[in-house]
Design an enzyme around this catalytic site. Structure first.
Site, PDB file in Angstrom:
ATOM      1  N   CYS A 129       0.924  -1.151  -0.067  1.00 18.10           N
ATOM      2  CA  CYS A 129       0.010  -0.033  -0.095  1.00 18.10           C
ATOM      3  C   CYS A 129       0.894   1.340   0.017  1.00 18.10           C
ATOM      4  CB  CYS A 129      -0.949  -0.068   1.332  1.00 18.10           C
ATOM      5  SG  CYS A 129      -0.091   0.011   2.788  1.00 18.10           S
ATOM      6  N   ALA A 161      -4.506  -1.761   9.765  1.00 17.13           N
ATOM      7  CA  ALA A 161      -3.484  -2.887   9.666  1.00 17.13           C
ATOM      8  C   ALA A 161      -3.753  -4.106  10.039  1.00 17.13           C
ATOM      9  CB  ALA A 161      -2.200  -2.295  10.270  1.00 17.13           C
ATOM     10  N   GLY A 164      -1.662  -9.652   8.817  1.00 14.88           N
ATOM     11  CA  GLY A 164      -0.678  -9.945   7.819  1.00 14.88           C
ATOM     12  C   GLY A 164       0.249  -8.551   7.879  1.00 14.88           C
TER      13      GLY A 164
END
EC number: 1.2.1.10
Length: 312
Positions: A129, A161, A164
């Site tokens: 991202c 968040a 992962g």
């Protein structure tokens, strides 16, 4: 124009948001299946409600679906470990892949910088991202000046968040730094991610610093603004937070950078924020929204390239 049928592997937040984006419309792709591993998944339930065929039996279930033979491209929103296994199976069957995991089997792809137009490529990686938000700016500066060093700081809400991201912070920074160099054009790249615990959650904010050769500041500014407009074509919430800033360093006052040395030239600072579209994820999850929007754009480009190749 004919559309290529596609599947989404992974029915979590990323896969579900991507599903909504594809169902809202695409000139190139038609969603034909959503794949998960949890029969109680909200994403699978939402897909079924919208008439999209689903399976909760993972990649094996996808391969058994009657729609599988007609699917030309799959978006993988699972994990790097799972993606490697998925790619082996789909490569065997001649399917294209858009990888939203850190596996990075295929080349890093940032839609406004290096759209997937190579017909020889069947698997593309969407970096991170932070990379999707910041590498376009590094590339914009690289288009008008040689960039010796680029550093990005991506600040995202802790709420956006997932496990992962938290488990792969080091992988995030390495993957992003590498793409700053290979796609952004910087000789040396560095990436930092900050998980912001503020409540209410803050939208994604990104800071980009580039150190380049001396060049006309207006050229850099114009290139950055043009790139922002290109990103906004698929991420409307992507915007400049304040004016592009410049600072010049001459031989009488060089800038000292740990691990790099002394620098003479132009420092460019760009401050961005990314607000999500709210398709499925909250608006503050701009970091996740830019990944799904970029994946859709890159998948459309990859599908179009291969359909044109087949038609030729």
């Amino acid at each position: 124009m004919a559309k290529m049928k596609c599947a989404i592997i992974g029915s979590g937040n990323i896969g579900t948001d991507l599903m909504i984006k594809l169902l809202k419309g695409s000139d190139t792709l038609e969603l034909a299946a959503v794949v998960g591993i949890d029969p109680a998944s909200e994403g699978l339930a939402m897909a079924s409600e919208r008439g999209v065929p689903t399976t909760h039996e993972g990649i094996e279930g996808l391969c058994r679906m009657p729609q599988y033979a007609d699917i030309g491209i799959a978006f993988d929103a699972t994990s790097a470990y799972a993606h490697k296994a998925h790619d082996e199976i789909l490569a065997r069957d001649g399917k294209l892949m858009v990888d939203l995991t850190p596996a990075a089997i295929g080349p890093a792809t940032i839609p406004p910088v290096n759209p997937a137009v190579d017909a020889a490529v069947r698997n593309i990686n969407m970096v991170t991202c932070g990379g999707q938000a910041t590498i376009p700016i590094v590339a914009a500066v690289s288009q008008v000046a040689k960039v010796h060093y680029a550093e990005i700081v991506a600040s995202v809400s802790s709420r956006s968040a997932g496990p992962g991201t938290r488990a792969n912070i080091d992988e995030f920074t390495r993957t992003t730094a590498r793409a700053i160099e290979t796609v952004g054009g910087a000789a040396k790249g560095r990436a930092v991610i900050i998980l912001n615990p503020a409540e209410p959650p803050m939208i994604m904010r990104d800071t980009i610093f580039t150190l380049s050769e001396m060049v006309d500041e207006d050229k850099v500014r114009d290139s950055v603004l043009a790139m922002i407009a290109r990103v906004q074509s698929y991420v409307p919430g992507y915007r400049l937070k304040q004016e592009v800033q410049f600072e010049r360093f001459g031989s009488n006052r060089p800038l000292k950078i740990p691990g790099y040395g002394e620098f003479e030239g132009l420092k460019t600072s760009v401050f961005l924020e990314v607000e999500g579209a709210g398709d499925y994820l909250p608006n503050y999850s701009g970091n996740l929204d830019i990944m799904t929007a970029a994946a859709k754009a890159a998948g459309e480009s990859l599908a179009k390239t291969h359909m044109e190749k087949t038609a030729a």
